[in-house]
Design an enzyme around this catalytic site. Sequence first.
Site, short mmCIF file in Angstrom:
data_model
loop_
_atom_site.label_atom_id
_atom_site.label_comp_id
_atom_site.label_asym_id
_atom_site.label_seq_id
_atom_site.Cartn_x
_atom_site.Cartn_y
_atom_site.Cartn_z
N LYS A 1 0.75 -1.29 -0.10
CA LYS A 1 0.01 0.07 0.05
C LYS A 1 0.71 1.14 -0.13
CE LYS A 1 -4.35 -1.39 1.52
NZ LYS A 1 -5.57 -1.14 2.78
N LYS B 1 -5.27 -10.47 -7.18
CA LYS B 1 -6.39 -10.44 -6.51
C LYS B 1 -7.63 -9.45 -6.80
CE LYS B 1 -5.89 -7.95 -2.25
NZ LYS B 1 -5.83 -7.65 -0.81
N LYS C 1 -10.57 -3.57 -4.73
CA LYS C 1 -11.33 -2.05 -4.88
C LYS C 1 -10.39 -1.14 -5.49
CE LYS C 1 -11.96 -1.77 -0.24
NZ LYS C 1 -13.07 -2.00 0.71
P1 TYM Z 1 -10.63 -5.42 3.61
O1 TYM Z 1 -11.66 -4.44 3.89
O2 TYM Z 1 -9.52 -5.10 2.81
O3 TYM Z 1 -11.37 -6.64 3.00
C1 TYM Z 1 -12.56 -7.12 3.80
C2 TYM Z 1 -12.68 -8.76 3.88
O4 TYM Z 1 -12.45 -9.10 2.45
C3 TYM Z 1 -11.72 -10.13 2.06
N1 TYM Z 1 -11.26 -10.03 0.71
C4 TYM Z 1 -11.16 -10.99 -0.16
N2 TYM Z 1 -11.65 -12.28 -0.02
C5 TYM Z 1 -11.49 -13.06 -1.30
N3 TYM Z 1 -10.83 -12.52 -2.32
C6 TYM Z 1 -10.68 -11.20 -2.48
N4 TYM Z 1 -10.02 -10.63 -3.65
C7 TYM Z 1 -10.81 -10.39 -1.39
N5 TYM Z 1 -10.63 -8.95 -1.10
C8 TYM Z 1 -10.89 -8.72 0.11
C9 TYM Z 1 -10.42 -9.64 3.06
O5 TYM Z 1 -9.68 -10.75 3.28
C10 TYM Z 1 -11.40 -9.35 4.26
O6 TYM Z 1 -11.77 -10.47 5.00
N6 TYM Z 1 -7.58 -5.40 7.41
C11 TYM Z 1 -8.89 -5.75 7.02
C12 TYM Z 1 -10.06 -5.38 7.93
C13 TYM Z 1 -9.95 -5.44 9.42
C14 TYM Z 1 -10.23 -6.62 10.13
C15 TYM Z 1 -9.90 -6.49 11.35
C16 TYM Z 1 -10.32 -8.01 9.68
C17 TYM Z 1 -9.73 -4.68 10.16
N7 TYM Z 1 -9.64 -5.08 11.62
C18 TYM Z 1 -9.95 -7.39 12.43
C19 TYM Z 1 -10.63 -9.07 10.56
C20 TYM Z 1 -10.36 -8.77 11.93
C21 TYM Z 1 -9.16 -5.27 5.63
O7 TYM Z 1 -8.59 -4.37 5.27
O8 TYM Z 1 -10.22 -5.92 5.08
#
Ligand code: TYM
Length: 342
Positions: A119, A202, A205
């Site tokens: 990032k 992957k 967004k």
């Molecule tokens: P974020 O907002 O990027 O994504 C949210 C969830 O979606 C999953 N995801 C995917 N799964 C499969 N294929 C994909 N292409 C794909 N893109 C996104 C992510 O693995 C995630 O489960 N750091 C985290 C948010 C967070 C969090 C937490 C998660 C903050 N605190 C505590 C679990 C526990 C994030 O940026 O997810």
Amino acid sequence: MSDTTFTPRVFSGIQPSGDLHLGNYLGALKRFAEMQDTGTSETVYCMVDLHAITVWQDPAALRHSTRELCAGFIASGIDPEKSILINQSQVPEHAQLAWVLNCVARVGWMNRMTQFKDKAGKNAEKASLGLYAYPSLMAADILIYHATHVPVGEDQKQHLELTRDIATKFNHDYGVDFFPITEPVIEGTATRVMSLRDGSKKMSKSDPSDMSRINMSDDADTIAKKIRKAKTDPEPLPDSVEGLADRPEARNLVNIYAALANMTDEQVIAEYAGRQFGAFKPALADLAVAHMEPITTEMARLMDDTTEIDRILTQGAERARAITAPILRQTYDIIGMVPPVA
Ligand code: TYM
């Protein structure tokens, strides 16, 4: 490993930083609803607005995205009566515990986080300090609930390993068995949904090409068009899952089909072995539209009444704080903070 038995509790979060896509749905939201519905654990789901601001967010757009994400959770089957549904900033104990964990985590551990490197890019010096410290806030999100299970997509694995390291070091340094060693739950056929334009990247967004992803706000025609135009190879589908090994685009479409239809990859292959993409893609498009359209429609309906969404989040925060406030107080007691007099 901890000897204490912790009550099973599920926690997970999603950033409200723009459109939700099919990867978020299949890798996270759909799984969240399934874990809620097993009824075996308390489930807490979070819009991580404090994480979102680690990169610039327009304030009005952030408010909108947070409410829309809440609508996305509910439309995907998260019931605010059964699960605790919150936005992170309304539960201040997340940020308070994060500070304590910043003092437990080591700089060397943070330096190994691949998501920060991805990032921040080449210009890491200009990245916010928050982006660097992000994984310790994520650990706090989980540990402030004593959560035992965290459903996520594959890309979050390293952050969850760090959460375990932080919990282990805290317990060790203070000689306690206070934080659970959380289990990542990375299961199903869609733990890594790939871009529709490039099977080695992957679905995300941040990809500049809108054709690379299916957004949860896309209408039926757009979904069908994106699947029709998805990159593939010229071969028909193989007659075994092993035959997908060197065909990332084909594998991705099979994985998506399997996840949407609640099937295994083997079952999808059994049905479509030897068929051309000219036949498979329309079937996948129909399936995706049939599955996603009611969710998109329900999200739009919920967004017509944002006061109801705000009420749900207020109520969620109240329920959450009944869990988080005592855990923060206990943490402060363990580390030597003088408490207020009763
Ligand atoms: P974020 O907002 O990027 O994504 C949210 C969830 O979606 C999953 N995801 C995917 N799964 C499969 N294929 C994909 N292409 C794909 N893109 C996104 C992510 O693995 C995630 O489960 N750091 C985290 C948010 C967070 C969090 C937490 C998660 C903050 N605190 C505590 C679990 C526990 C994030 O940026 O997810």
